[in-house]
Design a protein around this motif. Sequence first.
Motif, PDB file in Angstrom:
ATOM      1  N   TRP A 268       1.100  -1.411  -0.385  1.00 56.22           N
ATOM      2  CA  TRP A 268      -0.124  -0.466   0.107  1.00 56.22           C
ATOM      3  C   TRP A 268       0.689   1.616  -0.104  1.00 56.22           C
ATOM      4  O   TRP A 268       0.497   2.205  -0.627  1.00 56.22           O
ATOM      5  CB  TRP A 268      -1.146   0.032   1.151  1.00 56.22           C
ATOM      6  CG  TRP A 268      -2.201   1.081   1.444  1.00 56.22           C
ATOM      7  CD1 TRP A 268      -2.011   2.142   2.003  1.00 56.22           C
ATOM      8  CD2 TRP A 268      -2.798   1.639  -0.060  1.00 56.22           C
ATOM      9  NE1 TRP A 268      -2.425   3.058   1.696  1.00 56.22           N
ATOM     10  CE2 TRP A 268      -3.244   2.625   0.674  1.00 56.22           C
ATOM     11  CE3 TRP A 268      -3.406   1.256  -0.610  1.00 56.22           C
ATOM     12  CZ2 TRP A 268      -4.135   3.550   0.303  1.00 56.22           C
ATOM     13  CZ3 TRP A 268      -4.861   1.635  -0.920  1.00 56.22           C
ATOM     14  CH2 TRP A 268      -5.506   2.574  -0.792  1.00 56.22           C
ATOM     15  N   ALA A 269       1.845   0.889   1.144  1.00 57.07           N
ATOM     16  CA  ALA A 269       3.112   2.501   1.102  1.00 57.07           C
ATOM     17  C   ALA A 269       3.535   2.847  -0.449  1.00 57.07           C
ATOM     18  O   ALA A 269       3.635   4.047  -0.889  1.00 57.07           O
ATOM     19  CB  ALA A 269       4.021   2.152   2.270  1.00 57.07           C
ATOM     20  N   VAL A 270       3.446   1.436  -1.572  1.00 55.07           N
ATOM     21  CA  VAL A 270       4.349   1.877  -2.853  1.00 55.07           C
ATOM     22  C   VAL A 270       3.404   2.306  -3.355  1.00 55.07           C
ATOM     23  O   VAL A 270       3.772   3.527  -4.382  1.00 55.07           O
ATOM     24  CB  VAL A 270       4.423   0.172  -3.257  1.00 55.07           C
ATOM     25  CG1 VAL A 270       5.044   0.405  -4.716  1.00 55.07           C
ATOM     26  CG2 VAL A 270       5.609  -0.484  -2.844  1.00 55.07           C
ATOM     27  N   ARG A 271       1.843   2.320  -3.196  1.00 57.05           N
ATOM     28  CA  ARG A 271       1.196   2.944  -3.734  1.00 57.05           C
ATOM     29  C   ARG A 271       0.943   4.215  -4.217  1.00 57.05           C
ATOM     30  O   ARG A 271       0.902   5.038  -4.799  1.00 57.05           O
ATOM     31  CB  ARG A 271      -0.891   2.260  -3.983  1.00 57.05           C
ATOM     32  CG  ARG A 271      -0.160   0.675  -4.522  1.00 57.05           C
ATOM     33  CD  ARG A 271      -1.215   0.303  -3.973  1.00 57.05           C
ATOM     34  NE  ARG A 271      -2.275  -0.928  -4.888  1.00 57.05           N
ATOM     35  CZ  ARG A 271      -1.533  -2.125  -4.887  1.00 57.05           C
ATOM     36  NH1 ARG A 271      -0.347  -2.801  -4.468  1.00 57.05           N
ATOM     37  NH2 ARG A 271      -2.097  -2.814  -5.480  1.00 57.05           N
ATOM     38  N   GLU A 272       1.027   4.024  -2.249  1.00 55.26           N
ATOM     39  CA  GLU A 272       0.649   5.572  -2.382  1.00 55.26           C
ATOM     40  C   GLU A 272       2.283   6.827  -2.641  1.00 55.26           C
ATOM     41  O   GLU A 272       1.949   7.684  -3.107  1.00 55.26           O
ATOM     42  CB  GLU A 272       0.707   6.287  -0.426  1.00 55.26           C
ATOM     43  CG  GLU A 272      -0.204   5.227  -0.080  1.00 55.26           C
ATOM     44  CD  GLU A 272      -2.011   6.805  -0.239  1.00 55.26           C
ATOM     45  OE1 GLU A 272      -1.553   8.062  -0.464  1.00 55.26           O
ATOM     46  OE2 GLU A 272      -2.751   6.144  -0.209  1.00 55.26           O
ATOM     47  N   ALA A 273       2.961   6.270  -2.280  1.00 58.06           N
ATOM     48  CA  ALA A 273       3.928   7.465  -2.986  1.00 58.06           C
ATOM     49  C   ALA A 273       4.846   7.300  -4.315  1.00 58.06           C
ATOM     50  O   ALA A 273       5.178   8.327  -4.695  1.00 58.06           O
ATOM     51  CB  ALA A 273       5.612   5.618  -2.020  1.00 58.06           C
ATOM     52  N   ALA A 274       4.209   6.373  -4.625  1.00 59.31           N
ATOM     53  CA  ALA A 274       4.060   6.070  -6.700  1.00 59.31           C
ATOM     54  C   ALA A 274       2.616   7.491  -7.108  1.00 59.31           C
ATOM     55  O   ALA A 274       3.033   8.606  -7.613  1.00 59.31           O
ATOM     56  CB  ALA A 274       3.590   5.599  -7.109  1.00 59.31           C
TER      57      ALA A 274
ATOM     58  N   GLY B  93      -3.368   3.118 -16.295  1.00 58.10           N
ATOM     59  CA  GLY B  93      -4.611   4.022 -16.054  1.00 58.10           C
ATOM     60  C   GLY B  93      -4.040   5.431 -15.516  1.00 58.10           C
ATOM     61  O   GLY B  93      -3.650   5.930 -16.468  1.00 58.10           O
ATOM     62  N   ASN B  94      -4.585   5.732 -15.485  1.00 59.23           N
ATOM     63  CA  ASN B  94      -5.237   7.361 -14.600  1.00 59.23           C
ATOM     64  C   ASN B  94      -2.688   7.125 -13.794  1.00 59.23           C
ATOM     65  O   ASN B  94      -2.123   7.804 -14.414  1.00 59.23           O
ATOM     66  CB  ASN B  94      -5.314   8.094 -13.884  1.00 59.23           C
ATOM     67  CG  ASN B  94      -5.508   9.046 -13.295  1.00 59.23           C
ATOM     68  OD1 ASN B  94      -5.405   9.889 -14.176  1.00 59.23           O
ATOM     69  ND2 ASN B  94      -5.262  10.098 -12.297  1.00 59.23           N
ATOM     70  N   PHE B  95      -2.315   6.663 -13.262  1.00 55.34           N
ATOM     71  CA  PHE B  95      -1.419   6.329 -13.204  1.00 55.34           C
ATOM     72  C   PHE B  95      -0.263   6.649 -14.627  1.00 55.34           C
ATOM     73  O   PHE B  95       0.440   6.809 -13.946  1.00 55.34           O
ATOM     74  CB  PHE B  95      -0.534   5.550 -11.587  1.00 55.34           C
ATOM     75  CG  PHE B  95      -1.317   5.493 -10.823  1.00 55.34           C
ATOM     76  CD1 PHE B  95      -2.277   5.803 -10.333  1.00 55.34           C
ATOM     77  CD2 PHE B  95       0.346   5.340  -9.640  1.00 55.34           C
ATOM     78  CE1 PHE B  95      -2.642   6.215  -8.877  1.00 55.34           C
ATOM     79  CE2 PHE B  95      -0.714   5.252  -8.156  1.00 55.34           C
ATOM     80  CZ  PHE B  95      -1.612   5.943  -7.727  1.00 55.34           C
TER      81      PHE B  95
ATOM     82  N   GLN C  26      -5.871  -0.620  -8.719  1.00 51.07           N
ATOM     83  CA  GLN C  26      -4.372  -1.347  -9.096  1.00 51.07           C
ATOM     84  C   GLN C  26      -3.726  -0.915 -10.086  1.00 51.07           C
ATOM     85  O   GLN C  26      -3.578  -1.597 -10.734  1.00 51.07           O
ATOM     86  CB  GLN C  26      -5.136  -2.831  -9.457  1.00 51.07           C
ATOM     87  CG  GLN C  26      -5.789  -3.567  -8.287  1.00 51.07           C
ATOM     88  CD  GLN C  26      -6.206  -5.012  -8.907  1.00 51.07           C
ATOM     89  OE1 GLN C  26      -5.531  -5.713  -9.473  1.00 51.07           O
ATOM     90  NE2 GLN C  26      -6.881  -6.117  -7.895  1.00 51.07           N
ATOM     91  N   ASP C  27      -4.148   0.828 -10.191  1.00 49.50           N
ATOM     92  CA  ASP C  27      -3.474   1.313 -11.140  1.00 49.50           C
ATOM     93  C   ASP C  27      -1.849   1.532 -11.039  1.00 49.50           C
ATOM     94  O   ASP C  27      -1.248   2.244 -11.606  1.00 49.50           O
ATOM     95  CB  ASP C  27      -3.965   3.197 -11.280  1.00 49.50           C
ATOM     96  CG  ASP C  27      -5.697   2.948 -12.642  1.00 49.50           C
ATOM     97  OD1 ASP C  27      -5.589   1.715 -12.194  1.00 49.50           O
ATOM     98  OD2 ASP C  27      -5.385   3.941 -12.129  1.00 49.50           O
TER      99      ASP C  27
ATOM    100  N   GLY D 251       2.440  13.761  -8.357  1.00 49.37           N
ATOM    101  CA  GLY D 251       1.511  14.450  -7.766  1.00 49.37           C
ATOM    102  C   GLY D 251       0.954  14.367  -8.437  1.00 49.37           C
ATOM    103  O   GLY D 251      -0.557  15.183  -7.619  1.00 49.37           O
ATOM    104  N   ILE D 252      -0.390  13.080  -7.874  1.00 49.22           N
ATOM    105  CA  ILE D 252      -1.325  12.851  -7.924  1.00 49.22           C
ATOM    106  C   ILE D 252      -2.908  12.181  -6.700  1.00 49.22           C
ATOM    107  O   ILE D 252      -3.518  11.793  -7.094  1.00 49.22           O
ATOM    108  CB  ILE D 252      -2.172  12.542  -9.529  1.00 49.22           C
ATOM    109  CG1 ILE D 252      -1.408  10.346  -9.463  1.00 49.22           C
ATOM    110  CG2 ILE D 252      -1.947  12.852 -10.758  1.00 49.22           C
ATOM    111  CD1 ILE D 252      -2.039  10.099 -10.761  1.00 49.22           C
ATOM    112  N   GLY D 253      -1.284  11.508  -6.049  1.00 45.96           N
ATOM    113  CA  GLY D 253      -2.027  10.946  -5.267  1.00 45.96           C
ATOM    114  C   GLY D 253      -3.336   9.873  -5.232  1.00 45.96           C
ATOM    115  O   GLY D 253      -2.570   8.675  -6.366  1.00 45.96           O
ATOM    116  N   PHE D 254      -4.337   9.270  -5.203  1.00 40.07           N
ATOM    117  CA  PHE D 254      -4.955   8.563  -5.743  1.00 40.07           C
ATOM    118  C   PHE D 254      -5.830   9.386  -6.854  1.00 40.07           C
ATOM    119  O   PHE D 254      -7.296   8.680  -7.304  1.00 40.07           O
ATOM    120  CB  PHE D 254      -5.902   7.298  -4.800  1.00 40.07           C
ATOM    121  CG  PHE D 254      -4.893   6.359  -4.835  1.00 40.07           C
ATOM    122  CD1 PHE D 254      -5.038   5.030  -5.157  1.00 40.07           C
ATOM    123  CD2 PHE D 254      -4.079   5.625  -3.688  1.00 40.07           C
ATOM    124  CE1 PHE D 254      -3.838   3.735  -5.876  1.00 40.07           C
ATOM    125  CE2 PHE D 254      -3.157   5.135  -4.042  1.00 40.07           C
ATOM    126  CZ  PHE D 254      -3.801   3.392  -4.538  1.00 40.07           C
TER     127      PHE D 254
END
Length: 108
Positions: A51-57, A89-91, A71-72, A62-65
């Motif tokens: 989860w921390a990897v997703r948040e850091a990405a 996706g958006n990421f 699963q982006d 500059g978009i968070g989630f």
Amino acid sequence: MRVGIDLAKTKRWEALVKKHPQRVGTIFTEEELAHCRKKGLHAHESMAALWAVREAAGKALGIGFFRSGWQDAYVSWSEYGAPILHLKGNFKKRADERERWAGGAGCR
């Protein structure tokens, strides 16, 4: 290039898994879940890290989630066990935009 960092509380993930076990299947990929299950009683610690990897990405982009699916951003592992971050996706769209803006100097 931007850097994102995040911390995730393992106790919070332990409680989430106990209270809503079905939810982890919507957040993590099958490969990620298999990786976590290998950790046995420490599976929630691996979930917190993923989860921390997703948040850091998201922070690095500059978009968070914002307008993104769970699963982006997801992790797979090389044959040697090295983690590989994947974007879709958006990421992915945001990463591609940032790479064009940087003149192709971005990371994949």
